[in-house]
Design an enzyme around this catalytic site. Sequence first.
Site, PDB file in Angstrom:
ATOM      1  N   LYS A   1     -50.947  14.495 -19.331  1.00  0.00           N
ATOM      2  CA  LYS A   1     -49.960  15.322 -18.624  1.00  0.00           C
ATOM      3  C   LYS A   1     -48.620  14.600 -18.645  1.00  0.00           C
ATOM      4  O   LYS A   1     -48.525  13.422 -18.259  1.00  0.00           O
ATOM      5  CB  LYS A   1     -50.441  15.527 -17.185  1.00  0.00           C
ATOM      6  CG  LYS A   1     -49.967  16.793 -16.520  1.00  0.00           C
ATOM      7  CD  LYS A   1     -50.745  16.961 -15.216  1.00  0.00           C
ATOM      8  CE  LYS A   1     -50.234  18.102 -14.378  1.00  0.00           C
ATOM      9  NZ  LYS A   1     -50.897  18.119 -13.054  1.00  0.00           N
ATOM     10  N   VAL A   2     -47.605  15.290 -19.113  1.00  0.00           N
ATOM     11  CA  VAL A   2     -46.261  14.690 -19.193  1.00  0.00           C
ATOM     12  C   VAL A   2     -45.263  15.609 -18.500  1.00  0.00           C
ATOM     13  O   VAL A   2     -45.450  16.834 -18.460  1.00  0.00           O
ATOM     14  CB  VAL A   2     -45.818  14.456 -20.663  1.00  0.00           C
ATOM     15  CG1 VAL A   2     -46.774  13.512 -21.382  1.00  0.00           C
ATOM     16  CG2 VAL A   2     -45.668  15.769 -21.422  1.00  0.00           C
TER      17      VAL A   2
END
Length: 218
Positions: free
Chosen positions: A83-84
């Site tokens: 997750k960014v």
Amino acid sequence: MKFFVDTADIDEIKELAATGLLDGVTTNPSLIAKSGKEFIPLIKEICDVVDGPVSAEVAATDYATMRKEAEVLRKIADHVAVKVPLTPDGLKVCKELSDEGTMVNVTLCFSPAQALLAAKAGAAFISPFVGRLDDISSDGLSLIGDIVTIYDNYPDFHTEVLVASVRSPMHIVESAKMGADVMTGPASVIKQLYNHPLTDKGLAAFVEDWKKTGQSIL
Ligand code: G3P
């Protein structure tokens, strides 16, 4: 619609997984902090319970460190979605990981323009935050509609719309009506989906009437 639970509480995850209706898990730094557990072993534990995508978020905000953190996270299991954040550096990491076959969940999306960028960066998931938009008197669900429309216009986009920051069953139902691919919500909201007073009332009547028959199925 796929159901992910937005929690780092392993007991909640196990309980929902036992229903057979859980398709994945999302976590974020706030949820990890709330769990009080060590991040990497906890993600490993979650991956052992759930076969679907398990989102684990990078902690850094600069490209170089996010890239290194992503390497650690994606090695935990093949079904980890890194997750960014939706930033230029985050999307640069997203493009590279996606090109290498790693699932990426782009988080903190608050506009259709941001969602367009995430799809172009090859994200597996875009996470628009409906509840937080509602919190500032904006219309979170209209963002879901806009993103679904945009993605449907471009069959070469493979990014799934993951409705996040879900606060109520109506967020889920309305998103499903619009064709969102996935929702992630707290376990408490997922459990609320079962509820209807007419179900309770009807079941109580059936139980009472069955007693009157004096019969047993078994
Ligand atoms: O995990 C991202 C998102 O679902 C967070 O939700 O309730 O903190 O706005 P919330």
